[in-house]
Every structure is written in structure tokens, then in C-alpha cells.
Scaffold this motif. Structure first.
Motif, PDB file in Angstrom:
ATOM      1  N   ASP A   1       0.892  -1.153   0.000  1.00 55.71           N
ATOM      2  CA  ASP A   1       0.000   0.000   0.000  1.00 55.71           C
ATOM      3  C   ASP A   1       0.936   1.210   0.000  1.00 55.71           C
ATOM      4  O   ASP A   1       1.567   1.514   1.011  1.00 55.71           O
ATOM      5  CB  ASP A   1      -0.881  -0.044   1.256  1.00 55.71           C
ATOM      6  N   ASN A   2       1.032   1.877  -1.157  1.00 59.30           N
ATOM      7  CA  ASN A   2       2.039   2.937  -1.336  1.00 59.30           C
ATOM      8  C   ASN A   2       1.468   4.342  -1.112  1.00 59.30           C
ATOM      9  O   ASN A   2       2.116   5.337  -1.425  1.00 59.30           O
ATOM     10  CB  ASN A   2       2.630   2.825  -2.755  1.00 59.30           C
ATOM     11  N   CYS A   3       0.257   4.432  -0.593  1.00 59.24           N
ATOM     12  CA  CYS A   3      -0.383   5.736  -0.392  1.00 59.24           C
ATOM     13  C   CYS A   3       0.510   6.665   0.430  1.00 59.24           C
ATOM     14  O   CYS A   3       1.026   6.265   1.470  1.00 59.24           O
ATOM     15  CB  CYS A   3      -1.714   5.568   0.326  1.00 59.24           C
ATOM     16  N   TYR A   4       0.661   7.879  -0.040  1.00 58.44           N
ATOM     17  CA  TYR A   4       1.465   8.949   0.585  1.00 58.44           C
ATOM     18  C   TYR A   4       2.973   8.771   0.441  1.00 58.44           C
ATOM     19  O   TYR A   4       3.735   9.616   0.931  1.00 58.44           O
ATOM     20  CB  TYR A   4       1.164   9.088   2.090  1.00 58.44           C
ATOM     21  N   GLY A   5       3.419   7.680  -0.218  1.00 60.76           N
ATOM     22  CA  GLY A   5       4.853   7.436  -0.279  1.00 60.76           C
ATOM     23  C   GLY A   5       5.526   7.907  -1.561  1.00 60.76           C
ATOM     24  O   GLY A   5       6.736   8.156  -1.576  1.00 60.76           O
TER      25      GLY A   5
ATOM     26  N   SER B   1      -3.244   6.427  -4.671  1.00 58.38           N
ATOM     27  CA  SER B   1      -4.292   7.351  -5.079  1.00 58.38           C
ATOM     28  C   SER B   1      -3.714   8.532  -5.850  1.00 58.38           C
ATOM     29  O   SER B   1      -2.643   9.036  -5.504  1.00 58.38           O
ATOM     30  CB  SER B   1      -4.985   7.867  -3.816  1.00 58.38           C
ATOM     31  N   LEU B   2      -4.430   9.005  -6.855  1.00 52.78           N
ATOM     32  CA  LEU B   2      -3.959  10.171  -7.620  1.00 52.78           C
ATOM     33  C   LEU B   2      -4.301  11.490  -6.947  1.00 52.78           C
ATOM     34  O   LEU B   2      -3.808  12.533  -7.371  1.00 52.78           O
ATOM     35  CB  LEU B   2      -4.535  10.165  -9.039  1.00 52.78           C
ATOM     36  N   ILE B   3      -5.159  11.472  -5.918  1.00 49.07           N
ATOM     37  CA  ILE B   3      -5.369  12.748  -5.214  1.00 49.07           C
ATOM     38  C   ILE B   3      -4.451  12.838  -3.994  1.00 49.07           C
ATOM     39  O   ILE B   3      -4.619  13.676  -3.125  1.00 49.07           O
ATOM     40  CB  ILE B   3      -6.848  13.049  -4.886  1.00 49.07           C
ATOM     41  N   LYS B   4      -3.473  11.932  -3.976  1.00 51.80           N
ATOM     42  CA  LYS B   4      -2.354  12.077  -3.049  1.00 51.80           C
ATOM     43  C   LYS B   4      -1.122  12.381  -3.922  1.00 51.80           C
ATOM     44  O   LYS B   4      -1.265  12.993  -4.974  1.00 51.80           O
ATOM     45  CB  LYS B   4      -2.210  10.813  -2.204  1.00 51.80           C
ATOM     46  N   ASN B   5       0.034  11.890  -3.534  1.00 50.61           N
ATOM     47  CA  ASN B   5       1.297  12.318  -4.160  1.00 50.61           C
ATOM     48  C   ASN B   5       1.379  12.270  -5.690  1.00 50.61           C
ATOM     49  O   ASN B   5       1.787  13.261  -6.296  1.00 50.61           O
ATOM     50  CB  ASN B   5       2.470  11.509  -3.599  1.00 50.61           C
ATOM     51  N   PRO B   6       1.080  11.152  -6.345  1.00 48.13           N
ATOM     52  CA  PRO B   6       1.460  11.067  -7.767  1.00 48.13           C
ATOM     53  C   PRO B   6       0.572  11.881  -8.703  1.00 48.13           C
ATOM     54  O   PRO B   6       0.897  12.019  -9.878  1.00 48.13           O
ATOM     55  CB  PRO B   6       1.370   9.563  -8.074  1.00 48.13           C
ATOM     56  N   GLY B   7      -0.530  12.431  -8.193  1.00 49.14           N
ATOM     57  CA  GLY B   7      -1.387  13.276  -9.023  1.00 49.14           C
ATOM     58  C   GLY B   7      -0.904  14.720  -9.018  1.00 49.14           C
ATOM     59  O   GLY B   7      -1.437  15.564  -9.764  1.00 49.14           O
ATOM     60  N   GLY B   8       0.097  15.011  -8.172  1.00 48.90           N
ATOM     61  CA  GLY B   8       0.725  16.333  -8.193  1.00 48.90           C
ATOM     62  C   GLY B   8      -0.235  17.498  -7.966  1.00 48.90           C
ATOM     63  O   GLY B   8       0.052  18.628  -8.353  1.00 48.90           O
ATOM     64  N   GLY B   9      -1.378  17.224  -7.360  1.00 47.70           N
ATOM     65  CA  GLY B   9      -2.350  18.286  -7.119  1.00 47.70           C
ATOM     66  C   GLY B   9      -3.132  18.676  -8.362  1.00 47.70           C
ATOM     67  O   GLY B   9      -3.989  19.559  -8.311  1.00 47.70           O
ATOM     68  N   MET B  10      -2.844  18.015  -9.487  1.00 45.46           N
ATOM     69  CA  MET B  10      -3.504  18.324 -10.763  1.00 45.46           C
ATOM     70  C   MET B  10      -4.581  17.315 -11.109  1.00 45.46           C
ATOM     71  O   MET B  10      -5.614  17.675 -11.677  1.00 45.46           O
ATOM     72  CB  MET B  10      -2.484  18.295 -11.909  1.00 45.46           C
TER      73      MET B  10
ATOM     74  N   GLN C   1      -9.520  13.602 -18.989  1.00 39.64           N
ATOM     75  CA  GLN C   1      -8.665  13.565 -17.790  1.00 39.64           C
ATOM     76  C   GLN C   1      -7.185  13.348 -18.105  1.00 39.64           C
ATOM     77  O   GLN C   1      -6.343  13.483 -17.232  1.00 39.64           O
ATOM     78  CB  GLN C   1      -9.154  12.485 -16.817  1.00 39.64           C
ATOM     79  N   ASN C   2      -6.858  12.980 -19.348  1.00 35.09           N
ATOM     80  CA  ASN C   2      -5.465  12.635 -19.653  1.00 35.09           C
ATOM     81  C   ASN C   2      -4.489  13.769 -19.345  1.00 35.09           C
ATOM     82  O   ASN C   2      -3.424  13.537 -18.777  1.00 35.09           O
ATOM     83  CB  ASN C   2      -5.312  12.233 -21.123  1.00 35.09           C
ATOM     84  N   LYS C   3      -4.841  14.967 -19.758  1.00 32.44           N
ATOM     85  CA  LYS C   3      -3.900  16.075 -19.578  1.00 32.44           C
ATOM     86  C   LYS C   3      -3.642  16.329 -18.092  1.00 32.44           C
ATOM     87  O   LYS C   3      -2.491  16.522 -17.679  1.00 32.44           O
ATOM     88  CB  LYS C   3      -4.426  17.340 -20.258  1.00 32.44           C
ATOM     89  N   ASN C   4      -4.713  16.298 -17.288  1.00 28.13           N
ATOM     90  CA  ASN C   4      -4.526  16.517 -15.843  1.00 28.13           C
ATOM     91  C   ASN C   4      -3.616  15.467 -15.242  1.00 28.13           C
ATOM     92  O   ASN C   4      -2.809  15.760 -14.358  1.00 28.13           O
ATOM     93  CB  ASN C   4      -5.870  16.450 -15.111  1.00 28.13           C
ATOM     94  N   ILE C   5      -3.773  14.239 -15.689  1.00 27.73           N
ATOM     95  CA  ILE C   5      -2.981  13.154 -15.101  1.00 27.73           C
ATOM     96  C   ILE C   5      -1.514  13.281 -15.536  1.00 27.73           C
ATOM     97  O   ILE C   5      -0.597  13.146 -14.719  1.00 27.73           O
ATOM     98  CB  ILE C   5      -3.588  11.773 -15.463  1.00 27.73           C
ATOM     99  N   ILE C   6      -1.291  13.590 -16.796  1.00 29.14           N
ATOM    100  CA  ILE C   6       0.090  13.736 -17.293  1.00 29.14           C
ATOM    101  C   ILE C   6       0.757  14.953 -16.642  1.00 29.14           C
ATOM    102  O   ILE C   6       1.893  14.888 -16.159  1.00 29.14           O
ATOM    103  CB  ILE C   6       0.099  13.861 -18.842  1.00 29.14           C
ATOM    104  N   LYS C   7       0.037  16.048 -16.599  1.00 27.11           N
ATOM    105  CA  LYS C   7       0.576  17.265 -15.992  1.00 27.11           C
ATOM    106  C   LYS C   7       0.802  17.047 -14.496  1.00 27.11           C
ATOM    107  O   LYS C   7       1.768  17.555 -13.916  1.00 27.11           O
ATOM    108  CB  LYS C   7      -0.415  18.417 -16.221  1.00 27.11           C
ATOM    109  N   GLY C   8      -0.068  16.284 -13.878  1.00 22.34           N
ATOM    110  CA  GLY C   8       0.068  15.971 -12.453  1.00 22.34           C
ATOM    111  C   GLY C   8       1.337  15.188 -12.173  1.00 22.34           C
ATOM    112  O   GLY C   8       2.051  15.468 -11.202  1.00 22.34           O
TER     113      GLY C   8
END
Ligand SMILES: *Cc1c(COP(=O)(O)O)cnc(C)c1O
Length: 418
Positions: free
Chosen positions: A203-207, A226-235, A271-278
Motif C-alpha cells: 500500500d504505497n499511499c502517501y509514499g 491514489s492520484l489525489i495524493k502524491n502522484p497526481g501532483g495536485g492536478m 482527464q489525460n492532460k490533468n494526469i500527465i501534468k500531475g
């Protein structure tokens, strides 16, 4: 806005953490290079920002997103989707994807994150479709004095054929240390020495991006977050990911969509652009969140609260837990964080019975994306010893403001003295 004493305290606090900030700037730069190299390798271009509807066949943006995440995580494959609705959904999809009736799942980090208890079947109604309902057994080995109990793991593995060893990297809502990558690697090698075909899942959440390596680069077969934690970069507006061995990701994709369909289908609905930019932003934003956490730790430690990890300790996630030993202080802290947030700074959070959690929880989350905890947020189960779990901060400046606002609230309520 803040009193003189608090302002002075904030300068003193900042002065002593400059070297620590440097450490995370180096990590962020190295992770940024990893991300940019993945972008280069997969020739990220304007066309990948296009969207699909309906079945979403031949969505090259969706396909390239899976590839760049896999590349950055050093994993064979990855499935990243906006319609993985949360970290819990990503983790549940992975568990149901690879476990079969008769299998044993062994958690070696004690009790898993609260929302996974109902997924596993150790809490909640029978017949809800948990792993237990499907004849998948669960066993856990608790930490011993906050450390992995290698002896008990060995004894269990010598007596039982285990399909999956489960590790939670971050402390979650538990009063225990988080596990760094080095420790995760050690556990992975240890259990595979005893049973070589064991699947190690994290479980890598927050890592993500807190260290220079991820679990999948360190002997782990499968991880989710989760993408609304670290790897989504807030985007990223919503979403989750599962990364790991190719055969396992295929099984997870069958669970997420349906056997035979897997990763080939799924409209991306802009959603692709948000995820890539994130992902592009993630190493930097994670660093801002860490700086906020380090500042909070140093400040509250100087006020004699116990903070875990201590401000100078090496981190493996973005969380700081602050022990208040007092319900009123805990609530005032969370409310102060909310007052210092960009969104809904005028509302007061109150404890409530949140779905998936066993205790009442208070959550401060004045965030652009609902509940996004890469943005400054504080959560706390209302139970002794009244610990607040603090994380996020899209920019250090706003994060610092939020922390000062929490401290200010405690002072104004007469709960602490500066
Ligand atoms: C956040 C988190 C999860 C998943 O939570 P969601 O709210 O469903 O995204 C799981 N494990 C840990 C350790 C977490 O921090």
C-alpha cells in the motif's frame, strides 16, 4: 494577522530546518529527472491530451499514461485510471485481482488502513463481498515495538503457504513509524527467501516521490495508490493507480473492467492532460508538502508536542502525526488548519462518522479537489491519545500559513501559550 510571538517563532523554526529542506530539494530534482526522462522516452506530445468517449478504444493518451507511470515507478506495467475512484478502490482492485479462494494474505505491518478492513472482511457485515466471503484468508503479524517482527513472519511462513505478503508503507491512522524503501526491500527479500513465489504487495499511499526509489524498484511485485495524493501532483482531479509485474497488472485490469477486456477499454473523459501534468508536477509538489510537514513538526516539537516523525528524521511519506493527548486541542488544531486553507476557510470542521472508518473522524480539508490530501489537510480519529495526521500543502508558503493558523487557533483558545 498572527501575533508577534508566533511570527518570531516561525522564523526561528525556519532557520533550523534549512538543511533538511536541502535534502528534499535534491530528492525532488532526481525524481523530476526520472519523470522527464519517461516523458522523453514515450515522446509525450499534444496528441496525448486528447480525450475519448464511449468505449475509449485506441486512446493513446491512456496507453501512454500507463507507460510513463510504469517507467517512473520502475515497474513492468501500470494501470492508471480516473475511474479508479480512490486509493481504497485501487488497493481493493489489486487484492481481488490476484487473490483466489483458498489463498492466504499475510499483512506483516499489523492492521491495514481502516478502509481495507471491510475489504478484507475483518470488519463489517458478512456477505458484503469481502475477500473473506470469497474464501480468502487473512492473517496479520503486528509490529513489535514499532518494528517488523521478522521472527514471527518466518515462523508463520514455515508453517503456511502464503500467496501474498502485504506491507503498508505509510503509518496511515496508526501510531507507528512508516516503513522506508530500504526496509521494504529487506522484508521482500526475507519473505522470498522462505517462499520464492510469494507476491509482495505494498500500500504505497502517501509514499510516492518522497524517496528516490519506489517499492516496485525494490523487490516489490505490486503496489497501489491514489492520484489525489502524491502522484497526481495536485492536478489529477480523481483517480488511482496499480503498478507492478505485468502478469499481475493484467489480472488487476480484468478485475477493474472485465476478464478479456482489461486495459484495452475505458473512456478518458478529458482527464489525460490533468494526469500527465500531475505526474510532471508530482516530485515538486511532494517536496512542498514535505517542507510543510517538516515545518509543522519543528514548530510543534518546539511547543513540546510529540511529533512523528521528528522534524529531522528521514521521511518515507508526507505525513506528520502530532499527539495532543487532549480532545479540545486536537479539534482546535484541525479547525485552525481549515481556517488557514485556501478553500472553505470560513467553515468549521466537526467530528463525524465517516463511511469506512470505525471511529468518528474530524477532517480539515480546504482543498480545490474534494478530499485531496496532497493539499494541506489534517485528519484525526476522535480517540485517545488524540493524534492529528497532517499532510499536504501544494505550496510551502500556503502550507506554512495553514500551520501557523492552527497554532494561532490554539493560542487564541487559550489551549497553549507561546
Ligand atoms: C489514503 C490511504 C489509503 C486509501 O485511502 P482513500 O481515501 O481511499 O484514497 C490507503 N492506505 C493508506 C496508508 C492511506 O494513507
Amino acid at each position: 494577522m498572527f501575533n508577534e510571538k508566533l511570527i518570531r517563532l516561525s522564523y526561528d523554526t525556519e532557520a533550523k530546518i534549512q538543511d533538511i529542506f536541502k535534502r528534499y530539494e535534491i530528492i525532488a530534482f532526481n525524481n523530476q529527472i526520472k519523470v522527464l526522462n519517461a516523458f522523453k522516452k514515450y515522446k509525450i506530445s499534444d496528441i496525448h491530451f486528447n480525450s475519448t468517449s464511449g468505449y475509449g478504444y485506441d486512446d493513446i493518451g491512456r496507453e501512454v499514461i500507463d507507460n510513463i507511470f510504469a517507467e517512473v515507478f520502475g515497474a513492468e506495467d501500470c494501470i492508471v485510471r480516473h475511474n479508479i475512484i480512490s486509493g481504497t478502490h485501487a488497493l481493493a482492485t489489486a487484492l481481488f485481482g490476484v487473490l483466489r479462494p483458498g489463498d492466504i494474505m499475510l499483512s506483516v505491518t499489523g492492521k491495514p488502513y481502516d478502509t481495507l478492513e471491510e475489504v478484507i472482511g475483518i470488519r463489517g457485515e458478512k456477505g458484503n463481498g469481502s475477500l473473506e466471503d470469497y474464501g480468502i484468508s487473512y492473517h496479520q503479524i503486528d509490529l513489535k515495538d514499532g518494528k517488523i517482527d521478522f521472527q514471527s513472519i518466518k515462523e508463520y511462513l514455515e508453517k503456511n503457504k502464503v500467496k501474498m505478503v502485504f506491507i503498508q508503507r505509510s503509518k496511515g491512522y496508526l501510531d507507528r513509524p512508516s516503513l522506508n524503501i530500504e526496509k521494504i526491500k529487506e522484508i521482500s527479500e526475507f519473505v522470498k527467501d522462505i517462499q520464492k513465489d510469494i507476491i509482495v504487495m505494498v500500500d504505497n499511499c502517501y509514499g510516492e516521490f518522497v524517496e528516490e526509489k519506489e517499492p516496485t524498484e525494490s523487490g516489490v511485485d505490486l503496489m497501489a495508490g491514489s492520484l489525489i495524493k502524491n502522484p497526481g501532483g495536485g492536478m489529477a482531479e480523481t483517480g488511482g493507480y496499480i503498478a507492478g509485474r505485468k502478469d499481475l497488472i493484467t489480472l488487476c485490469s480484468y478485475r477493474l473492467t472485465s476478464p478479456g477486456i482489461g486495459k484495452e477499454v475505458g473512456a478518458t473523459l478529458n482527464q489525460n492532460k490533468n494526469i500527465i501534468k500531475g505526474l510532471f508536477f508530482a516530485p515538486h509538489i511532494v517536496k512542498e508538502a514535505i517542507k510543510t510537514s517538516v515545518f509543522a513538526a519543528a514548530l510543534y516539537e518546539s511547543l513540546n508536542f510529540e511529533v512523528n516523525p521528528s522534524y529531522s528524521e528521514k521521511r518515507t511519506d508526507i505525513i506528520s502525526s502530532i499527539k495532543f493527548n487532549d480532545k479540545e486541542k486536537l479539534i482546535a488544531f484541525c479547525q485552525g488548519i481549515q481556517m488557514g486553507s485556501p478553500i472553505d476557510s470560513h467553515v468549521l470542521p466537526e467530528p463525524w462518522a465517516m463511511p469506512g472508518y470505525s471511529d468518528e473522524v474530524i477532517m480539515a480539508a480546504g482543498t480545490f479537489t474534494q478530499g485531496a490530501s496532497i493539499e494541506l489537510s489534517a485528519d484525526a480519529p476522535i480517540k485517545h491519545p488524540y493524534i492529528a495526521y497532517l499532510q499536504g500543502g501544494l505550496t510551502y508558503e500556503s502550507g506554512k500559513f495553514g500551520i501557523l493558523s492552527s497554532c494561532n487557533n490554539l493560542v487564541e483558545k487559550g489551549l497553549i501559550k507561546l
